[in-house]
Design a protein around this motif. Sequence first.
Motif, PDB file in Angstrom:
ATOM      1  N   THR A  82      -5.810  -2.345  -9.390  1.00 48.34           N
ATOM      2  CA  THR A  82      -6.173  -2.515  -7.982  1.00 48.34           C
ATOM      3  C   THR A  82      -6.398  -1.165  -7.310  1.00 48.34           C
ATOM      4  O   THR A  82      -7.529  -0.765  -7.059  1.00 48.34           O
ATOM      5  CB  THR A  82      -5.084  -3.302  -7.236  1.00 48.34           C
ATOM      6  OG1 THR A  82      -3.815  -2.634  -7.412  1.00 48.34           O
ATOM      7  CG2 THR A  82      -4.988  -4.720  -7.758  1.00 48.34           C
ATOM      8  N   TYR A  83      -5.317  -0.450  -7.036  1.00 49.75           N
ATOM      9  CA  TYR A  83      -5.383   0.794  -6.267  1.00 49.75           C
ATOM     10  C   TYR A  83      -6.278   1.832  -6.940  1.00 49.75           C
ATOM     11  O   TYR A  83      -7.102   2.479  -6.289  1.00 49.75           O
ATOM     12  CB  TYR A  83      -3.970   1.344  -6.083  1.00 49.75           C
ATOM     13  CG  TYR A  83      -3.864   2.524  -5.143  1.00 49.75           C
ATOM     14  CD1 TYR A  83      -3.936   2.345  -3.767  1.00 49.75           C
ATOM     15  CD2 TYR A  83      -3.683   3.819  -5.630  1.00 49.75           C
ATOM     16  CE1 TYR A  83      -3.833   3.417  -2.897  1.00 49.75           C
ATOM     17  CE2 TYR A  83      -3.577   4.902  -4.772  1.00 49.75           C
ATOM     18  CZ  TYR A  83      -3.652   4.694  -3.410  1.00 49.75           C
ATOM     19  OH  TYR A  83      -3.552   5.760  -2.554  1.00 49.75           O
ATOM     20  N   PHE A 101       2.283   1.965  -3.388  1.00 50.39           N
ATOM     21  CA  PHE A 101       1.317   2.626  -4.269  1.00 50.39           C
ATOM     22  C   PHE A 101       1.177   4.106  -3.914  1.00 50.39           C
ATOM     23  O   PHE A 101       1.146   4.976  -4.794  1.00 50.39           O
ATOM     24  CB  PHE A 101      -0.053   1.954  -4.150  1.00 50.39           C
ATOM     25  CG  PHE A 101      -0.142   0.611  -4.810  1.00 50.39           C
ATOM     26  CD1 PHE A 101       0.728   0.253  -5.819  1.00 50.39           C
ATOM     27  CD2 PHE A 101      -1.112  -0.302  -4.431  1.00 50.39           C
ATOM     28  CE1 PHE A 101       0.649  -0.991  -6.446  1.00 50.39           C
ATOM     29  CE2 PHE A 101      -1.218  -1.533  -5.042  1.00 50.39           C
ATOM     30  CZ  PHE A 101      -0.342  -1.889  -6.049  1.00 50.39           C
ATOM     31  N   TRP A 136      -6.000   3.731   5.501  1.00 50.40           N
ATOM     32  CA  TRP A 136      -6.041   4.412   4.195  1.00 50.40           C
ATOM     33  C   TRP A 136      -7.467   4.779   3.826  1.00 50.40           C
ATOM     34  O   TRP A 136      -7.738   5.902   3.377  1.00 50.40           O
ATOM     35  CB  TRP A 136      -5.449   3.501   3.116  1.00 50.40           C
ATOM     36  CG  TRP A 136      -5.527   4.057   1.728  1.00 50.40           C
ATOM     37  CD1 TRP A 136      -4.631   4.881   1.121  1.00 50.40           C
ATOM     38  CD2 TRP A 136      -6.583   3.835   0.766  1.00 50.40           C
ATOM     39  NE1 TRP A 136      -5.049   5.191  -0.158  1.00 50.40           N
ATOM     40  CE2 TRP A 136      -6.239   4.564  -0.402  1.00 50.40           C
ATOM     41  CE3 TRP A 136      -7.759   3.104   0.783  1.00 50.40           C
ATOM     42  CZ2 TRP A 136      -7.052   4.571  -1.534  1.00 50.40           C
ATOM     43  CZ3 TRP A 136      -8.574   3.116  -0.349  1.00 50.40           C
ATOM     44  CH2 TRP A 136      -8.216   3.841  -1.490  1.00 50.40           C
ATOM     45  N   LEU A 190       0.819  -1.201   0.000  1.00 47.88           N
ATOM     46  CA  LEU A 190       0.000   0.000   0.000  1.00 47.88           C
ATOM     47  C   LEU A 190       0.859   1.259   0.000  1.00 47.88           C
ATOM     48  O   LEU A 190       0.591   2.202  -0.764  1.00 47.88           O
ATOM     49  CB  LEU A 190      -0.931  -0.005   1.213  1.00 47.88           C
ATOM     50  CG  LEU A 190      -1.909   1.169   1.329  1.00 47.88           C
ATOM     51  CD1 LEU A 190      -2.819   1.239   0.108  1.00 47.88           C
ATOM     52  CD2 LEU A 190      -2.743   1.050   2.605  1.00 47.88           C
ATOM     53  N   MET A 217      -1.019  -1.373 -10.051  1.00 48.34           N
ATOM     54  CA  MET A 217      -1.746  -0.262  -9.438  1.00 48.34           C
ATOM     55  C   MET A 217      -2.991   0.098 -10.247  1.00 48.34           C
ATOM     56  O   MET A 217      -4.045   0.432  -9.684  1.00 48.34           O
ATOM     57  CB  MET A 217      -0.789   0.940  -9.354  1.00 48.34           C
ATOM     58  CG  MET A 217      -1.323   2.167  -8.660  1.00 48.34           C
ATOM     59  SD  MET A 217       0.004   3.432  -8.654  1.00 48.34           S
ATOM     60  CE  MET A 217      -0.822   4.764  -7.792  1.00 48.34           C
ATOM     61  N   GLU A 253       1.638   7.523  -6.096  1.00 52.85           N
ATOM     62  CA  GLU A 253       0.531   8.491  -6.155  1.00 52.85           C
ATOM     63  C   GLU A 253       0.988   9.879  -5.708  1.00 52.85           C
ATOM     64  O   GLU A 253       0.659  10.892  -6.336  1.00 52.85           O
ATOM     65  CB  GLU A 253      -0.611   8.008  -5.266  1.00 52.85           C
ATOM     66  CG  GLU A 253      -1.771   8.980  -5.144  1.00 52.85           C
ATOM     67  CD  GLU A 253      -2.717   8.593  -4.023  1.00 52.85           C
ATOM     68  OE1 GLU A 253      -3.895   8.954  -4.119  1.00 52.85           O
ATOM     69  OE2 GLU A 253      -2.280   7.960  -3.039  1.00 52.85           O
TER      70      GLU A 253
END
Length: 416
Positions: free
Chosen positions: A382-383, A187, A271, A184, A379, A191
């Motif tokens: 998923t993210y 990612f 998160w 996490l 990413m 970001e």
Amino acid sequence: MADILFHISLTVIWIMLLYHMFLAQGGYRHFKRFEKVIPDWQHKMENMDLPTVNVFIPAHNEDVVIKQTLTAMSRLEYPKDKLKVILICDNCSDQTKEIGDQFAADFPFMKVIETEDEYKGKGKSSALNYALKETNGEFIVVYDADNTPQRKALWYLVMGLVNDPRAAAMVGKFRVINAKNTWLTKFINIETICFQWMAQAGRFHWFKIATIPGTNFAIRRSIMEKLGGWDTKALAEDTELTIRVYNLGYHIRFFPAAITWEQEPETLKVWWKQRTRWARGNQYVVLKFIGRIFSMKQKKIAFDIMYFFFTYFLFFFGVILSNVLFVVNLIFDIQLSIGNVAFVLWIMAFLLFVTEIMITLSIEKNQLTLKNMLYIIFMYFTYSQMWIVLVIYALTLEVKRMIKKEDQVWYKTERF
């Protein structure tokens, strides 16, 4: 009808992708140029009476991280007779105040204050407003309680304000200190880099627009007093403050020479709560100002409000609509003729997404790696998709709050 809706959603998605590519170009240009002003700015700083600076650190039960934060503050390179670091203890029930008192005893330029009366226990904005009332420094610098700024971070923020009189605020860069800890945080690291060099640097380069973040920024006290402080109803108090600053006729400068390191959520639960607050906060800002865009003094900020509207409403609506239509078409025949052209557009959108992020990562040292390239691909599936669900959830909560006229509840991110 299904075909029309599907193509409308694709158009919305592509507009956003192309706009971010445009921002990435501007971000790269800003990266190549922002340091050129430093020698002249530095010379002016060395030959003037420096302004007094108050550093605000709002804290609610932060004993897990506050020691390392105050240690970083003790090393800031700025004349100590012009500096006051203020730890704002807001309804703390742990050892935050005691740790702060120890630092205040060792470092005369540090001070601990506790929120009182109507300011107590109301969240970050209220704590900042209390500190604003209790201090008198010419410039105000804000850091979150998990931040460890580099030694010259504050110096660069003040330098920017001193040398750019039209700037109400100076915004620095933040990096993820726990980037390697979990999938996490890896990612989030990507970001964060993209947000700064695309959304921040790109918008400043092309439009002279930047957004105040929650940390690592300096603002003139005169501006804060003119605005009446922070909006205590806003969950995203930084974005809300940005709009009001621009409406005064000033601009906000992104100056990435000022760097701080901050901790990011390491679990999905933390998160989710943090990003829900962010999404709701930005939705609140859009709904608060969307009806005033044509009456604002700075017309270009209307463009930025529309950008947030596009991001948190139209773009996610387009993604959701295209996904729903695609899935429904697999189960029922809704006469959706996707065809090869739509499939090619989807592939191109994916490649554009990857390309944008790779360009951005190339700006940061040691970030454009094979491992990160694989994370970017993962990413996307998923993210990025998690954000879609989160924005829907946040919008549901915000609409419910508006209908029931509920007060905003401030959420403090859990530290590790």
